[in-house]
Enzyme design. Sequence first.
Site, PDB file in Angstrom:
ATOM      1  N   ASP A   1      30.671 -17.711  16.826  1.00  0.00           N
ATOM      2  CA  ASP A   1      30.166 -16.355  16.568  1.00  0.00           C
ATOM      3  C   ASP A   1      29.495 -16.283  15.194  1.00  0.00           C
ATOM      4  O   ASP A   1      29.929 -16.961  14.260  1.00  0.00           O
ATOM      5  CB  ASP A   1      31.337 -15.361  16.649  1.00  0.00           C
ATOM      6  CG  ASP A   1      30.856 -13.923  16.752  1.00  0.00           C
ATOM      7  OD1 ASP A   1      29.672 -13.708  17.072  1.00  0.00           O
ATOM      8  OD2 ASP A   1      31.660 -13.009  16.501  1.00  0.00           O
TER       9      ASP A   1
ATOM     10  N   ARG B   1      16.926 -13.225  15.070  1.00  0.00           N
ATOM     11  CA  ARG B   1      18.216 -13.695  15.593  1.00  0.00           C
ATOM     12  C   ARG B   1      18.110 -15.082  16.231  1.00  0.00           C
ATOM     13  O   ARG B   1      19.008 -15.902  16.095  1.00  0.00           O
ATOM     14  CB  ARG B   1      18.752 -12.697  16.634  1.00  0.00           C
ATOM     15  CG  ARG B   1      19.198 -11.373  16.043  1.00  0.00           C
ATOM     16  CD  ARG B   1      19.669 -10.441  17.161  1.00  0.00           C
ATOM     17  NE  ARG B   1      20.811 -10.991  17.863  1.00  0.00           N
ATOM     18  CZ  ARG B   1      22.083 -10.884  17.435  1.00  0.00           C
ATOM     19  NH1 ARG B   1      22.345 -10.236  16.313  1.00  0.00           N
ATOM     20  NH2 ARG B   1      23.064 -11.394  18.124  1.00  0.00           N
TER      21      ARG B   1
ATOM     22  N   HIS C   1      20.381 -18.686  16.284  1.00  0.00           N
ATOM     23  CA  HIS C   1      20.850 -19.526  17.399  1.00  0.00           C
ATOM     24  C   HIS C   1      20.352 -20.966  17.233  1.00  0.00           C
ATOM     25  O   HIS C   1      21.082 -21.915  17.513  1.00  0.00           O
ATOM     26  CB  HIS C   1      20.390 -18.950  18.739  1.00  0.00           C
ATOM     27  CG  HIS C   1      20.947 -17.582  19.028  1.00  0.00           C
ATOM     28  ND1 HIS C   1      22.279 -17.282  18.879  1.00  0.00           N
ATOM     29  CD2 HIS C   1      20.357 -16.428  19.435  1.00  0.00           C
ATOM     30  CE1 HIS C   1      22.484 -16.010  19.200  1.00  0.00           C
ATOM     31  NE2 HIS C   1      21.334 -15.465  19.539  1.00  0.00           N
TER      32      HIS C   1
ATOM     33  N   SER D   1      28.521 -15.758  27.161  1.00  0.00           N
ATOM     34  CA  SER D   1      29.572 -15.097  27.945  1.00  0.00           C
ATOM     35  C   SER D   1      28.950 -14.285  29.079  1.00  0.00           C
ATOM     36  O   SER D   1      27.742 -13.986  29.055  1.00  0.00           O
ATOM     37  CB  SER D   1      30.391 -14.170  27.043  1.00  0.00           C
ATOM     38  OG  SER D   1      29.644 -13.012  26.741  1.00  0.00           O
ATOM     39  N   SER D   2      29.787 -13.909  30.043  1.00  0.00           N
ATOM     40  CA  SER D   2      29.315 -13.074  31.158  1.00  0.00           C
ATOM     41  C   SER D   2      28.726 -11.766  30.618  1.00  0.00           C
ATOM     42  O   SER D   2      27.854 -11.166  31.236  1.00  0.00           O
ATOM     43  CB  SER D   2      30.477 -12.704  32.096  1.00  0.00           C
ATOM     44  OG  SER D   2      31.384 -13.751  32.238  1.00  0.00           O
ATOM     45  N   GLU D   3      29.202 -11.339  29.448  1.00  0.00           N
ATOM     46  CA  GLU D   3      28.757 -10.061  28.859  1.00  0.00           C
ATOM     47  C   GLU D   3      27.442 -10.218  28.072  1.00  0.00           C
ATOM     48  O   GLU D   3      26.775  -9.225  27.772  1.00  0.00           O
ATOM     49  CB  GLU D   3      29.842  -9.500  27.926  1.00  0.00           C
ATOM     50  CG  GLU D   3      31.114  -9.012  28.638  1.00  0.00           C
ATOM     51  CD  GLU D   3      31.999 -10.144  29.153  1.00  0.00           C
ATOM     52  OE1 GLU D   3      31.990 -11.237  28.545  1.00  0.00           O
ATOM     53  OE2 GLU D   3      32.681  -9.933  30.181  1.00  0.00           O
TER      54      GLU D   3
ATOM     55  N   TRP E   1      24.631 -11.084  28.960  1.00  0.00           N
ATOM     56  CA  TRP E   1      23.430 -10.634  29.683  1.00  0.00           C
ATOM     57  C   TRP E   1      23.000  -9.251  29.196  1.00  0.00           C
ATOM     58  O   TRP E   1      21.858  -8.846  29.390  1.00  0.00           O
ATOM     59  CB  TRP E   1      23.699 -10.567  31.196  1.00  0.00           C
ATOM     60  CG  TRP E   1      23.933 -11.898  31.826  1.00  0.00           C
ATOM     61  CD1 TRP E   1      25.132 -12.379  32.263  1.00  0.00           C
ATOM     62  CD2 TRP E   1      22.977 -12.928  32.093  1.00  0.00           C
ATOM     63  NE1 TRP E   1      24.976 -13.642  32.786  1.00  0.00           N
ATOM     64  CE2 TRP E   1      23.662 -14.004  32.700  1.00  0.00           C
ATOM     65  CE3 TRP E   1      21.594 -13.054  31.883  1.00  0.00           C
ATOM     66  CZ2 TRP E   1      23.026 -15.181  33.088  1.00  0.00           C
ATOM     67  CZ3 TRP E   1      20.963 -14.226  32.278  1.00  0.00           C
ATOM     68  CH2 TRP E   1      21.669 -15.271  32.867  1.00  0.00           C
TER      69      TRP E   1
ATOM     70  N   ARG F   1      22.515  -8.284  26.278  1.00  0.00           N
ATOM     71  CA  ARG F   1      21.685  -8.314  25.064  1.00  0.00           C
ATOM     72  C   ARG F   1      20.221  -8.039  25.430  1.00  0.00           C
ATOM     73  O   ARG F   1      19.846  -8.157  26.601  1.00  0.00           O
ATOM     74  CB  ARG F   1      21.791  -9.698  24.411  1.00  0.00           C
ATOM     75  CG  ARG F   1      23.189  -9.946  23.919  1.00  0.00           C
ATOM     76  CD  ARG F   1      23.296 -11.203  23.117  1.00  0.00           C
ATOM     77  NE  ARG F   1      24.634 -11.257  22.573  1.00  0.00           N
ATOM     78  CZ  ARG F   1      24.974 -11.870  21.447  1.00  0.00           C
ATOM     79  NH1 ARG F   1      24.064 -12.521  20.759  1.00  0.00           N
ATOM     80  NH2 ARG F   1      26.209 -11.847  21.019  1.00  0.00           N
TER      81      ARG F   1
ATOM     82  N   LEU G   1      34.526 -38.460  24.682  1.00  0.00           N
ATOM     83  CA  LEU G   1      34.754 -37.017  24.571  1.00  0.00           C
ATOM     84  C   LEU G   1      34.248 -36.280  25.814  1.00  0.00           C
ATOM     85  O   LEU G   1      33.172 -36.602  26.321  1.00  0.00           O
ATOM     86  CB  LEU G   1      33.991 -36.496  23.343  1.00  0.00           C
ATOM     87  CG  LEU G   1      34.033 -34.986  23.100  1.00  0.00           C
ATOM     88  CD1 LEU G   1      35.384 -34.577  22.517  1.00  0.00           C
ATOM     89  CD2 LEU G   1      32.909 -34.550  22.171  1.00  0.00           C
TER      90      LEU G   1
ATOM     91  N   SER H   1      37.602 -12.160  23.241  1.00  0.00           N
ATOM     92  CA  SER H   1      36.328 -11.810  23.888  1.00  0.00           C
ATOM     93  C   SER H   1      36.144 -12.466  25.258  1.00  0.00           C
ATOM     94  O   SER H   1      35.076 -13.025  25.553  1.00  0.00           O
ATOM     95  CB  SER H   1      35.144 -12.180  22.981  1.00  0.00           C
ATOM     96  OG  SER H   1      35.227 -11.497  21.761  1.00  0.00           O
TER      97      SER H   1
HETATM   98  C1  FPP Z   1      27.222 -15.733  19.060  1.00  0.00           C
HETATM   99  O1  FPP Z   1      26.611 -15.255  17.881  1.00  0.00           O
HETATM  100  C2  FPP Z   1      26.448 -16.837  19.625  1.00  0.00           C
HETATM  101  C3  FPP Z   1      25.911 -16.864  20.875  1.00  0.00           C
HETATM  102  C4  FPP Z   1      26.047 -15.780  21.847  1.00  0.00           C
HETATM  103  C5  FPP Z   1      25.093 -17.991  21.335  1.00  0.00           C
HETATM  104  C6  FPP Z   1      25.639 -19.335  21.004  1.00  0.00           C
HETATM  105  C7  FPP Z   1      24.543 -20.325  21.090  1.00  0.00           C
HETATM  106  C8  FPP Z   1      24.389 -21.379  20.267  1.00  0.00           C
HETATM  107  C9  FPP Z   1      25.335 -21.749  19.221  1.00  0.00           C
HETATM  108  C10 FPP Z   1      23.196 -22.229  20.365  1.00  0.00           C
HETATM  109  C11 FPP Z   1      23.096 -23.127  21.540  1.00  0.00           C
HETATM  110  C12 FPP Z   1      24.323 -23.765  22.008  1.00  0.00           C
HETATM  111  C13 FPP Z   1      24.374 -24.800  22.860  1.00  0.00           C
HETATM  112  C14 FPP Z   1      25.690 -25.290  23.322  1.00  0.00           C
HETATM  113  C15 FPP Z   1      23.177 -25.454  23.376  1.00  0.00           C
HETATM  114  P1  FPP Z   1      26.044 -13.769  17.847  1.00  0.00           P
HETATM  115  O2  FPP Z   1      24.628 -13.796  18.276  1.00  0.00           O
HETATM  116  O3  FPP Z   1      26.931 -12.869  18.660  1.00  0.00           O
HETATM  117  O4  FPP Z   1      26.174 -13.445  16.324  1.00  0.00           O
HETATM  118  P2  FPP Z   1      26.457 -12.020  15.673  1.00  0.00           P
HETATM  119  O5  FPP Z   1      27.853 -11.619  16.044  1.00  0.00           O
HETATM  120  O6  FPP Z   1      26.316 -12.274  14.204  1.00  0.00           O
HETATM  121  O7  FPP Z   1      25.417 -11.053  16.189  1.00  0.00           O
END
Ligand code: FPP
Length: 250
Positions: free
Chosen positions: A19, A32, A36, A64-66, A68, A70, A130, A195
């Site tokens: 997160d 944003r 990522h 997550s399922s949730e 979507w 965004r 792994l 979550s």
């Molecule tokens: C949560 O941060 C992160 C995500 C919903 C996406 C996670 C994706 C990656 C780490 C990149 C790709 C991963 C792989 C495995 C290929 P947030 O966007 O909710 O952050 P915030 O709470 O600060 O808004």
Amino acid sequence: MKKSRILSKLPRHVAIIMDGNGRWAKNKGKLRILGHQAGVKSVHRAVNFAINHRLDALTLYAFSSENWNRPIQEVSALMTLFIRVLENEVEFLQNHNIRFRVIGDIHRFDNRLQECIRYSEDVTRNNDGLTLNIAANYGGRWDIIQAVRSIAIQVKQGILHPDQIDENTLRQFICMNELAPVDLVIRTGGEHRISNFLLWQIAYSELFFTDVLWPDFNDIIFRDALYAFARRKRNFGRTVNPSNYEENFC
Ligand code: FPP
């Protein structure tokens, strides 16, 4: 605690709620999606760390399922990023003997992403280093529901009688049932909640929360989490030492 004792108490299976990508980007005045992208570098670091510390399994909550819910631009940018990472990283997975798997309902993803997932899973199927699980369109409640649905089918077909259903029956249908139990859950980004990540699997997991945002997650923090884990007493609901019961609690 001595290093040798720490090493003897390493977790076998670590799961991470990654997160803080969005806040990391915002703090730097960036979009944003750049958060990522920076998160992918942290994924790389965490995977290398897991290999170097000989973990059996690493499970990462990527979507997550949730998620979507965004904005559509962020969802499609994430999907494009997942495809790019999968296309670029199969060689890395192979070179490091990593078995790659996705847990979650992948049918909602577009065909290209589904194909990339299946290809990466197939190519790495026989690797015995792994196990890297990516939770994508995953929810802990979904996981339990899909297990219950499979059991209901067996009952309908007369393979199972309702009286036979117990914890072991459900466990057999829950994602990652064949892997070592999740010993440790790490959540970055400062929130102290699960979550809808693994629910069944973390009944006895240790939890470690850090304020560090996922793109800043590094080996030092991962090591802190392992040290914290090694110091915990895990009783799994039992008394620490039955012979000391009166002394400790009465
Ligand atoms: C949560 O941060 C992160 C995500 C919903 C996406 C996670 C994706 C990656 C780490 C990149 C790709 C991963 C792989 C495995 C290929 P947030 O966007 O909710 O952050 P915030 O709470 O600060 O808004």
